[in-house]
Write a protein that holds these residues in place. Structure first.
Motif, short mmCIF file in Angstrom:
data_model
loop_
_atom_site.label_atom_id
_atom_site.label_comp_id
_atom_site.label_asym_id
_atom_site.label_seq_id
_atom_site.Cartn_x
_atom_site.Cartn_y
_atom_site.Cartn_z
N GLY A 41 11.25 10.66 -10.97
CA GLY A 41 10.14 11.21 -11.72
C GLY A 41 8.81 11.16 -11.00
N LYS A 42 8.78 10.51 -9.82
CA LYS A 42 7.55 10.42 -9.03
C LYS A 42 7.58 11.47 -7.93
CE LYS A 42 6.72 6.46 -11.22
NZ LYS A 42 7.98 6.29 -11.95
N PRO A 43 6.43 11.93 -7.45
CA PRO A 43 6.43 12.92 -6.37
C PRO A 43 6.78 12.29 -5.03
CG PRO A 43 4.18 12.34 -6.97
CD PRO A 43 5.06 11.64 -7.95
N PHE A 95 0.37 9.25 -9.98
CA PHE A 95 0.75 9.67 -8.64
C PHE A 95 0.24 11.08 -8.39
CE2 PHE A 95 3.62 6.38 -9.85
CZ PHE A 95 3.99 5.73 -8.69
N GLY A 96 -0.27 11.32 -7.20
CA GLY A 96 -0.73 12.66 -6.86
C GLY A 96 -2.02 12.63 -6.07
N ALA A 97 -2.90 13.59 -6.38
CA ALA A 97 -4.16 13.70 -5.66
C ALA A 97 -5.06 12.49 -5.93
CB ALA A 97 -4.88 14.99 -6.06
N MET A 98 -5.96 12.24 -5.02
CA MET A 98 -6.89 11.13 -5.18
C MET A 98 -7.77 11.34 -6.40
SD MET A 98 -9.84 9.78 -2.56
CE MET A 98 -8.66 9.63 -1.23
N PRO A 99 -7.95 10.34 -7.23
CA PRO A 99 -8.83 10.48 -8.39
C PRO A 99 -10.29 10.52 -7.95
CG PRO A 99 -8.12 8.22 -8.19
CD PRO A 99 -7.38 8.98 -7.14
N PRO A 100 -11.19 11.02 -8.80
CA PRO A 100 -12.61 11.02 -8.42
C PRO A 100 -13.12 9.59 -8.28
CG PRO A 100 -12.33 11.65 -10.72
CD PRO A 100 -10.97 11.62 -10.12
N MET A 101 -13.63 9.24 -7.12
CA MET A 101 -14.05 7.87 -6.87
C MET A 101 -15.07 7.82 -5.75
SD MET A 101 -10.63 6.44 -4.89
CE MET A 101 -11.31 4.82 -4.54
N ARG A 102 -15.88 6.75 -5.75
CA ARG A 102 -16.79 6.46 -4.66
C ARG A 102 -16.13 5.39 -3.79
NH1 ARG A 102 -20.16 6.67 -9.20
NH2 ARG A 102 -21.62 8.42 -9.18
N VAL A 103 -15.69 5.77 -2.61
CA VAL A 103 -14.94 4.86 -1.75
C VAL A 103 -15.89 3.83 -1.14
CG1 VAL A 103 -13.52 4.68 0.32
CG2 VAL A 103 -13.22 6.62 -1.23
N GLN A 104 -15.53 2.55 -1.29
CA GLN A 104 -16.33 1.46 -0.74
C GLN A 104 -15.67 0.77 0.43
OE1 GLN A 104 -17.08 -0.86 -4.39
NE2 GLN A 104 -19.18 -0.11 -4.34
N ALA A 105 -14.34 0.81 0.49
CA ALA A 105 -13.63 0.16 1.60
C ALA A 105 -12.32 0.89 1.86
CB ALA A 105 -13.34 -1.31 1.27
N ILE A 106 -11.91 0.88 3.12
CA ILE A 106 -10.67 1.52 3.55
C ILE A 106 -9.89 0.52 4.39
CG2 ILE A 106 -9.61 3.42 4.84
CD1 ILE A 106 -12.17 5.03 4.31
N GLY A 107 -8.60 0.39 4.14
CA GLY A 107 -7.78 -0.52 4.92
C GLY A 107 -6.50 0.13 5.38
N TYR A 108 -6.01 -0.28 6.55
CA TYR A 108 -4.76 0.25 7.11
C TYR A 108 -3.79 -0.91 7.33
CZ TYR A 108 -7.32 4.58 8.05
OH TYR A 108 -8.05 5.72 7.93
N GLY A 109 -2.58 -0.75 6.83
CA GLY A 109 -1.54 -1.74 7.05
C GLY A 109 -0.43 -1.14 7.88
N ALA A 110 -0.01 -1.82 8.94
CA ALA A 110 0.94 -1.26 9.90
C ALA A 110 2.37 -1.59 9.55
CB ALA A 110 0.61 -1.78 11.30
N GLY A 111 3.26 -0.63 9.82
CA GLY A 111 4.70 -0.87 9.76
C GLY A 111 5.19 -1.41 11.09
N ASP A 112 6.48 -1.73 11.16
CA ASP A 112 7.04 -2.33 12.38
C ASP A 112 7.10 -1.33 13.53
OD1 ASP A 112 7.44 -4.86 11.27
OD2 ASP A 112 9.35 -4.25 10.40
N HIS A 113 7.44 -0.08 13.25
CA HIS A 113 7.66 0.90 14.31
C HIS A 113 6.36 1.63 14.66
CE1 HIS A 113 11.95 0.31 13.79
NE2 HIS A 113 11.81 0.51 12.49
#
Length: 385
Positions: free
Chosen positions: A175-177, A203-221
């Motif tokens: 049921g999720k995209p 789930f889907g498009a980004m909701p209306p928001m004022r972004v204050q921080a962005i983070g990236y988490g890495a996978g193994d590969h």
């Protein structure tokens, strides 16, 4: 409201999400100390890595002993004995129960008899507890997730080689995209799927928001095709024009009384449908009929579909997703000679609320069009002040 948007363009796994939330500001020291209190023989490591030119945080759990197979009750005892806030323990339990229910269905056993195998391993317990704690540290009140890249091909598990997405993952994301793009590997794990299935609002498009921080988490590969990271954006809800993904529910009907159709529409709107319309249609064999179209938030889909099946004669319903763009709007209360009417206003204009005007017209016996005109006149005078 503090929002977290998860961008799962390279899938989502538990360790990736812990890393992304820490990269976005959650205190690593507090997370490490809390996970140590689980007392399951784990060493927590944080590294800075590159994934296709993107600097990201890599979260690792080193187990001091071979992983044990655990039942749900044993995992919950570990979590509730740890030095975690009560709200974090509750969220972690919620994630494990959702995961346990999916595993139980896949294996055809009772949830308390599920052996959690890989998910019962030390790293997965730390992943889920770490994610829930990081969300709490960031003060996240609502989570949204993009469509999820699940990967493709096969994955080696303790049950042997299984297709991607793995059965539990597929069940959790029903049921999720979702979609598949990139290398033929597992990009979304049962742990990652369980977190968003249990905690995400939509789930889907980004909701209306004022972004204050962005983070990236890495996978193994480190793939050649794309950066193997999950991105989180945190911030506050805004009044910007809204672009969200919605579910459209449709049904064609040619054998129901108009009264049944009207009643079903009222029930669906009362149950939370964003909009509902009836469109005249020419059915097969020249029969006149109608097409019901209902716009709803994804989480309302099954509830509204049940109403449509129960209250009409349809034997089939179609679902598809669409982007809904909504202008920012606000409500004003205006005083008319006969009572208060709310007026909805935005950049494209304004309109008195029908239900308010209808109520006053019914009480006073005055024409509805007069009440609407008086409310509009009052609002225009209000804007001149």
């Amino acid at each position: 409201m503090t929002i977290c948007y998860i961008d799962a363009f390279s899938g989502i796994a538990g360790d990736m999400l812990v890393g992304a939330l820490a990269d976005g500001g959650a205190d690593r020291g507090l997370i490490s100390r809390a996970l140590d209190s689980l007392a399951i023989g784990a060493t927590i490591e944080w590294d800075r890595v590159q994934r296709r030119g993107i600097s990201a945080t890599k979260f690792r759990v080193r187990a001091d002993a071979p992983a044990k197979h655990r039942h749900l009750s044993g995992i919950l005892k570990l979590i509730h004995a740890a030095e975690l806030p009560a709200s974090v323990k509750a969220k972690a339990e919620q994630v494990f129960r959702v995961l346990g229910e999916a595993e139980a269905v896949v294996h055809g056993v009772d949830i308390e008899k599920v052996h959690f195998h890989e998910v019962g391993a030390v790293d997965s317990i730390c992943d889920i507890a770490g994610i829930c704690l990081a969300l709490d540290l960031l003060g996240i009140e609502r989570i949204y997730c993009s469509p999820i890249n699940v990967g493709s091909g096969t994955v080696q598990t303790e049950h042997g080689i299984l297709p991607v997405p793995a059965p539990a993952t597929a069940r959790l994301l029903a049921g999720k995209p979702i979609y598949s793009r990139g290398p033929a590997v597992e990009l979304t794990t049962p742990t990652g799927a369980a977190v968003v299935a249990a905690l995400a609002t939509g789930f889907g498009a980004m909701p209306p928001m004022r972004v204050q921080a962005i983070g990236y988490g890495a996978g193994d590969h480190d793939f050649a095709e794309h950066a193997n990271v999950v991105r989180v954006m945190t911030g506050h809800a805004s009044g910007a024009a809204e672009a969200t993904t919605v579910t459209v529910i449709e049904a064609n009907i040619d054998d129901a009384s108009p009264q049944l159709i009207g009643y079903a529409m009222e029930l669906m709107l009362d149950a939370g449908a964003l909009d509902a319309v009836v469109v005249p249609a020419q059915m097969k064999k020249g029969r006149p009929g109608v097409q019901i179209q209902v716009i709803a938030e994804e989480e309302k889909r099954e509830e509204l579909a049940a109403i449509l099946f129960r209250e009409t004669t349809t034997l089939g319903i179609r679902f598809h997703t669409a982007e809904r763009r909504v202008m920012a709007r606000e409500f004003h209360e205006v005083q008319t000679p006969h009572g208060i009417v709310r007026v909805k206003a935005g950049a494209s204009g304004f309109a008195p609320e029908y239900e308010d005007a209808r109520r006053i017209a019914a009480i006073t016996g005055l024409p509805l069009k007069q009440i609407i005109a008086e409310a509009a006149f009052a609002f225009l005078n209000l804007k001149k002040r």
